[in-house]
Every structure is written in structure tokens, then in C-alpha cells.
Design a protein around this motif. Structure first.
Motif, PDB file in Angstrom:
ATOM      1  N   PHE A   1     105.242  90.136 103.304  1.00 40.14           N
ATOM      2  CA  PHE A   1     105.611  89.100 104.253  1.00 40.14           C
ATOM      3  C   PHE A   1     105.513  89.410 105.610  1.00 40.14           C
ATOM      4  CE2 PHE A   1     108.101  86.951 100.520  1.00 40.14           C
ATOM      5  CZ  PHE A   1     107.807  85.770 100.733  1.00 40.14           C
ATOM      6  N   TRP A   2     104.669  90.377 106.039  1.00 38.77           N
ATOM      7  CA  TRP A   2     104.479  91.246 106.944  1.00 38.77           C
ATOM      8  C   TRP A   2     104.280  90.194 108.357  1.00 38.77           C
ATOM      9  CZ3 TRP A   2     100.150  90.975 110.223  1.00 38.77           C
ATOM     10  CH2 TRP A   2      99.160  90.383 109.847  1.00 38.77           C
ATOM     11  N   GLN A   3     103.431  89.251 108.070  1.00 34.50           N
ATOM     12  CA  GLN A   3     103.159  88.326 109.304  1.00 34.50           C
ATOM     13  C   GLN A   3     104.225  87.369 109.552  1.00 34.50           C
ATOM     14  OE1 GLN A   3      99.342  85.990 108.799  1.00 34.50           O
ATOM     15  NE2 GLN A   3      99.622  85.127 110.694  1.00 34.50           N
ATOM     16  N   TYR A   4     104.894  86.831 108.520  1.00 31.46           N
ATOM     17  CA  TYR A   4     106.012  85.993 108.719  1.00 31.46           C
ATOM     18  C   TYR A   4     107.290  86.769 109.433  1.00 31.46           C
ATOM     19  CZ  TYR A   4     110.118  82.898 107.968  1.00 31.46           C
ATOM     20  OH  TYR A   4     111.060  82.013 108.201  1.00 31.46           O
ATOM     21  N   ARG A   5     107.311  88.043 108.989  1.00 27.97           N
ATOM     22  CA  ARG A   5     108.363  88.871 109.539  1.00 27.97           C
ATOM     23  C   ARG A   5     108.138  89.136 111.111  1.00 27.97           C
ATOM     24  NH1 ARG A   5     111.681  92.171 106.837  1.00 27.97           N
ATOM     25  NH2 ARG A   5     111.262  94.139 107.949  1.00 27.97           N
ATOM     26  N   ARG A   6     106.863  89.657 111.536  1.00 29.69           N
ATOM     27  CA  ARG A   6     106.454  89.659 112.481  1.00 29.69           C
ATOM     28  C   ARG A   6     106.666  88.489 113.714  1.00 29.69           C
ATOM     29  NH1 ARG A   6     100.258  91.303 114.013  1.00 29.69           N
ATOM     30  NH2 ARG A   6     100.021  89.002 113.769  1.00 29.69           N
ATOM     31  N   GLU A   7     106.332  87.280 113.091  1.00 31.21           N
ATOM     32  CA  GLU A   7     106.792  86.101 113.928  1.00 31.21           C
ATOM     33  C   GLU A   7     108.090  85.474 114.074  1.00 31.21           C
ATOM     34  OE1 GLU A   7     104.163  83.158 112.022  1.00 31.21           O
ATOM     35  OE2 GLU A   7     102.228  84.314 112.801  1.00 31.21           O
ATOM     36  N   ASN A   8     109.074  86.196 112.936  1.00 29.97           N
ATOM     37  CA  ASN A   8     110.310  85.924 113.118  1.00 29.97           C
ATOM     38  C   ASN A   8     111.060  87.283 112.790  1.00 29.97           C
ATOM     39  OD1 ASN A   8     110.544  82.676 112.278  1.00 29.97           O
ATOM     40  ND2 ASN A   8     108.586  83.663 111.163  1.00 29.97           N
ATOM     41  N   PRO A   9     111.311  87.911 113.835  1.00 32.52           N
ATOM     42  CA  PRO A   9     111.942  89.209 113.954  1.00 32.52           C
ATOM     43  C   PRO A   9     113.340  89.433 113.401  1.00 32.52           C
ATOM     44  CG  PRO A   9     111.416  88.600 115.992  1.00 32.52           C
ATOM     45  CD  PRO A   9     110.850  87.841 115.225  1.00 32.52           C
ATOM     46  N   GLN A  10     114.117  88.131 113.515  1.00 34.41           N
ATOM     47  CA  GLN A  10     115.361  88.210 113.013  1.00 34.41           C
ATOM     48  C   GLN A  10     115.415  87.626 111.649  1.00 34.41           C
ATOM     49  OE1 GLN A  10     117.730  89.677 115.232  1.00 34.41           O
ATOM     50  NE2 GLN A  10     115.973  89.950 116.386  1.00 34.41           N
ATOM     51  N   THR A  11     114.544  87.354 110.866  1.00 29.18           N
ATOM     52  CA  THR A  11     114.577  87.045 109.533  1.00 29.18           C
ATOM     53  C   THR A  11     115.104  87.964 108.521  1.00 29.18           C
ATOM     54  OG1 THR A  11     113.376  85.855 107.760  1.00 29.18           O
ATOM     55  CG2 THR A  11     112.494  87.647 108.767  1.00 29.18           C
ATOM     56  N   LYS A  12     115.828  87.412 107.374  1.00 28.00           N
ATOM     57  CA  LYS A  12     116.324  88.376 106.300  1.00 28.00           C
ATOM     58  C   LYS A  12     115.146  88.416 105.150  1.00 28.00           C
ATOM     59  CE  LYS A  12     121.212  87.197 106.829  1.00 28.00           C
ATOM     60  NZ  LYS A  12     122.466  86.775 106.184  1.00 28.00           N
ATOM     61  N   VAL A  13     113.999  87.579 105.393  1.00 26.37           N
ATOM     62  CA  VAL A  13     113.098  87.825 104.380  1.00 26.37           C
ATOM     63  C   VAL A  13     112.284  88.855 104.396  1.00 26.37           C
ATOM     64  CG1 VAL A  13     110.727  86.777 104.098  1.00 26.37           C
ATOM     65  CG2 VAL A  13     112.595  85.231 104.657  1.00 26.37           C
ATOM     66  N   GLY A  14     112.497  89.626 103.291  1.00 29.42           N
ATOM     67  CA  GLY A  14     111.863  90.925 102.838  1.00 29.42           C
ATOM     68  C   GLY A  14     112.841  92.296 103.171  1.00 29.42           C
ATOM     69  N   GLU A  15     113.888  91.769 103.750  1.00 28.36           N
ATOM     70  CA  GLU A  15     115.008  92.894 104.125  1.00 28.36           C
ATOM     71  C   GLU A  15     115.533  93.290 102.863  1.00 28.36           C
ATOM     72  OE1 GLU A  15     116.121  94.370 107.262  1.00 28.36           O
ATOM     73  OE2 GLU A  15     114.031  93.571 107.554  1.00 28.36           O
ATOM     74  N   PRO A  16     116.180  94.454 102.865  1.00 24.37           N
ATOM     75  CA  PRO A  16     116.906  95.071 101.567  1.00 24.37           C
ATOM     76  C   PRO A  16     118.085  94.460 101.300  1.00 24.37           C
ATOM     77  CG  PRO A  16     117.085  96.722 103.333  1.00 24.37           C
ATOM     78  CD  PRO A  16     116.100  95.560 103.916  1.00 24.37           C
ATOM     79  N   PRO A  17     118.615  94.366 100.131  1.00 22.62           N
ATOM     80  CA  PRO A  17     120.042  94.090  99.900  1.00 22.62           C
ATOM     81  C   PRO A  17     121.020  94.892 100.527  1.00 22.62           C
ATOM     82  CG  PRO A  17     119.181  95.025  98.060  1.00 22.62           C
ATOM     83  CD  PRO A  17     117.935  95.049  98.970  1.00 22.62           C
ATOM     84  N   PRO A  18     122.138  94.364 100.634  1.00 22.64           N
ATOM     85  CA  PRO A  18     122.920  93.244 100.158  1.00 22.64           C
ATOM     86  C   PRO A  18     122.844  91.908 100.875  1.00 22.64           C
ATOM     87  CG  PRO A  18     124.636  94.366 101.010  1.00 22.64           C
ATOM     88  CD  PRO A  18     123.349  95.224 101.272  1.00 22.64           C
ATOM     89  N   ASP A  19     122.026  92.236 102.179  1.00 24.37           N
ATOM     90  CA  ASP A  19     122.306  91.144 103.340  1.00 24.37           C
ATOM     91  C   ASP A  19     120.930  90.348 103.188  1.00 24.37           C
ATOM     92  OD1 ASP A  19     125.012  91.397 103.660  1.00 24.37           O
ATOM     93  OD2 ASP A  19     124.656  92.798 104.988  1.00 24.37           O
ATOM     94  N   GLY A  20     119.985  91.315 102.934  1.00 19.68           N
ATOM     95  CA  GLY A  20     118.610  90.753 102.982  1.00 19.68           C
ATOM     96  C   GLY A  20     118.026  89.966 101.695  1.00 19.68           C
ATOM     97  N   LEU A  21     116.616  89.443 102.116  1.00 24.19           N
ATOM     98  CA  LEU A  21     116.066  88.791 100.793  1.00 24.19           C
ATOM     99  C   LEU A  21     114.754  89.689 100.511  1.00 24.19           C
ATOM    100  CD1 LEU A  21     116.304  85.145 102.275  1.00 24.19           C
ATOM    101  CD2 LEU A  21     117.701  86.073 100.476  1.00 24.19           C
TER     102      LEU A  21
END
Length: 357
Positions: free
Chosen positions: A229-249
């Protein structure tokens, strides 16, 4: 599923084979092979399966359904060894109630069928519970799956094309449309597993599904999707997408899957998400291009609709692969890889050795 797909699949044993499966007319979708019941009986057609569903042995018995793939085993001794180790550990710890029967669904083809049945026959002789083996022909299942999953394959398969043979790696996505309606729940597992507890306890997880959930699945334990999800994460720097648990996705790993087939059949939302237009919409939104089949689909859908999933504890799918630690993510790897608690199922993905007892 434990058919090897090649080194591209880092997250689990199921890795894509570029060679297409033969599309010839199959002789049987499902054949029944009863073990532990005093004899062998075969049924050779889907219509027979639907007319006479796999009945538990004895009146009032409850059927528990477990499915795994076993293909190309005749030229893959490593797969045969892993299957034997996985099934041996399952049987070592397996205990069922007096009124319960474990239905083992074997998805296979050709020479692999004979190898798989021989392996099961030998191992099940000492089983401490009643059981039944049901054989599904991979070519027949592929024929039924292809129209349903063809549109999503280009987004979640290795290579740039849509290969007929890749459809089988999306079996879990559309199993509710393939299996007889009499089967309402099924667990699908890879074969690079080692069971440390009673498989019966895993079936109890179905009772923990929150309202609206249709699938039980554990988190991915590497930063696979941080990368994807590198491109989506770059465009959405505050996203939880691809972030580690427990709070990430962090995404999902499909080595252990609990499929509430009845809930999948009834879920309007889930079935809408199978439509080509919806798949295209989500892949464009997340700039998603994967190669891990069903796991990619569930991960992408989970980013948009987490309510469809019951997240299994990491101890039910304790993944051991560390490939991404050595390929650019050593600084964050441990945040994904940590898992507290007594391991119930080890997953030796990407050919990682599983700890000895």
C-alpha cells in the motif's frame, strides 16, 4: 491451501504456479471416501453431493468441516512432508465430542489424489475421533470458480495476465457459492502448519464472530502490506492502512481461515464486493496490486469494511516467516512480528522451519 506457487508468495506456502491447469472436463467434482466407518464408498457427481450431502456418522451427529489443498504433490516431496507433519500434529491433539464428526475436505487432482488418500488412510488409522474424507477435483472447482473470480485475478495474482489455473487460489473467496448449502461453516487451512492444541477449539471461534462478520482470519505478521500500500500511504500519511497492530491495519494472512458460509451467502455487502465493478473501485482507491490471491482480496476488503471480519488471535496463526525483515523493513519488523500468548498453531510460511516439540 498448500499448493506451492513459487518464491513470489512470501506470506504463505501457497505460491502461484505459472503453468495452467488442464481445463479438460473433469470426471468428478467431489468423490466421497469414507474412513473409520467400516468401508469405502464413492459418489462421483456434484448432483449426488447436493442430493445426498455428506452426512455425519450416526443420528444427531454434528459435522465439523476442515478443507485443505493438496496439488502437484507427485513432484513436490516437500509438500508431502509438510502435509504429513501437519496432519500428524492435528491428529495428535484432536479430540471431538461423542456426537461430532470431522469432515476432511481434500482439494486435489490426478496423482496427488492417490498420494493424499494414501497419506490420510495411514494417518487416520489411529484417530481418536470419527471422521470422513471428501475429495474435491481441483479442475471442476476451477471451472466453477473462474466466472466468479476472473475479474479480481488480475489484481491479486502474480504476473500481468488472468490465468484460468489461478482461480483455485481464490476458492475461499467464493466457497459459499461452491459448497452445498447444507455446509454452513468450514475452516480452510494451509498445510505448512503445526497444531499445538485441539482443532475442536478453533471451531469454537465461530461463536465469537461479531454481528455482520462472515470470515475469521488472523493479522499478517510481516510488513507485507505496508509495502503493497506504499502509494496509498504516501497520499494519506495519517492512514492506519499498513500500520502495525494493535492500532494499525497490517492486513490479513490466509493460512487459517474460518468461513461462515451461511453468513457469506446472506451478506449483501460481501457479495456486492465480489462484483467486478466493486473490485475495480477498491483497487483503484488503494492503488492495489498484489500476488497473494485470496489473502490480498480479504486484506483490501478489510481496509474498507473491517466489520466483515473476526480477527483471530495471533496464536491461532503464528507465522514464522521473516523475509521482510531482511528486505528493507528491519526497523519496524518486530512491531508486526510480535505475538504474545501460548501458540496454538504454528505457520511455517515461506518454508520457515517450525519449532520441534
Amino acid at each position: 491451501m498448500a499448493a506451492l506457487r513459487g518464491s513470489a508468495r512470501r506470506g504463505c506456502l501457497r505460491c502461484p504456479q505459472p503453468a495452467a491447469l488442464a481445463a479438460a472436463a473433469a470426471v468428478a467434482v467431489c468423490a466421497f471416501y469414507y474412513l473409520g466407518g467400516g468401508g469405502e464408498t464413492f459418489s462421483s457427481a456434484t448432483r449426488r453431493l447436493r442430493a445426498t450431502p455428506p452426512a455425519p456418522a450416526g443420528p444427531g451427529a454434528r459435522g465439523l468441516h476442515l478443507l485443505f489443498m493438496f496439488t502437484k504433490a507427485e513432484r513436490n516431496p516437500a509438500l508431502r512432508d509438510k502435509a504429513q507433519a501437519a496432519l500428524r500434529s492435528l491428529l495428535r491433539h484432536g479430540r471431538l465430542g461423542a456426537a461430532e464428526v470431522l469432515h476432511l475436505h481434500l482439494v486435489t487432482e490426478g496423482a496427488s489424489r492417490d498420494i493424499g488418500l494414501g497419506l490420510l488412510r495411514d494417518l487416520l488409522r489411529g484417530a481418536a475421533f470419527r471422521h470422513q474424507v471428501i475429495v474435491h477435483d481441483v479442475n471442476e472447482l476451477t471451472e466453477k470458480l473462474f466466472p466468479i473470480v476472473e475479474a479480481m485475478q488480475k489484481h491479486f495474482s502474480a504476473g500481468s495476465g488472468t490465468y484460468y489455473s489461478d482461480s483455485i487460489f481464490f476458492l475461499s473467496v467464493a466457497m459459499h457459492r461452491i459448497m452445498p448449502k447444507e455446509i454452513t461453516r468450514i475452516i480452510q487451512v494451509d498445510l505448512d502448519l503445526k497444531y499445538k492444541t485441539n482443532i475442536r477449539d478453533l471451531f469454537d471461534e465461530f461463536d465469537n464472530f461479531p454481528e455482520g462478520a462472515v470470515i475469521g482470519i488472523a493479522r499478517e505478521m510481516q510488513p507485507v502490506y505496508r509495502h503493497t500500500f506504499w502509494q496509498y500511504r504516501r497520499e494519506n500519511p495519517q492512514t492506519k492502512v499498513g500500520e502495525p497492530p494493535p492500532d494499525g491495519l497490517p492486513g490479513f494472512n490466509s493460512g487459517v481461515l474460518l468461513l461462515n458460509l451461511e453468513a457469506m451467502r446472506q451478506s449483501k455487502l460481501y457479495n456486492q464486493l465480489l462484483e467486478p465493478t466493486m473490485v475495480q473501485k477498491l483497487t483503484e482507491k488503494y492503488h492495489f496490486k498484489g500476488h497473494l490471491g485470496d489473502q490480498d482480496f480479504f486484506t483490501m476488503v478489510g481496509m474498507e469494511h473491517p466489520e466483515l471480519f473476526h480477527v483471530l488471535d495471533c496464536t491461532w496463526n503464528r507465522q514464522l516467516c521473516t523475509w521482510w525483515r531482511d528486505h528493507g523493513y528491519s526497523d519496524v519488523f518486530d512491531q508486526y512480528f510480535q505475538c504474545e500468548g501460548e501458540v496454538r498453531i504454528y505457520h511455517g510460511n515461506c518454508n520457515t522451519p517450525i519449532p520441534e516439540d
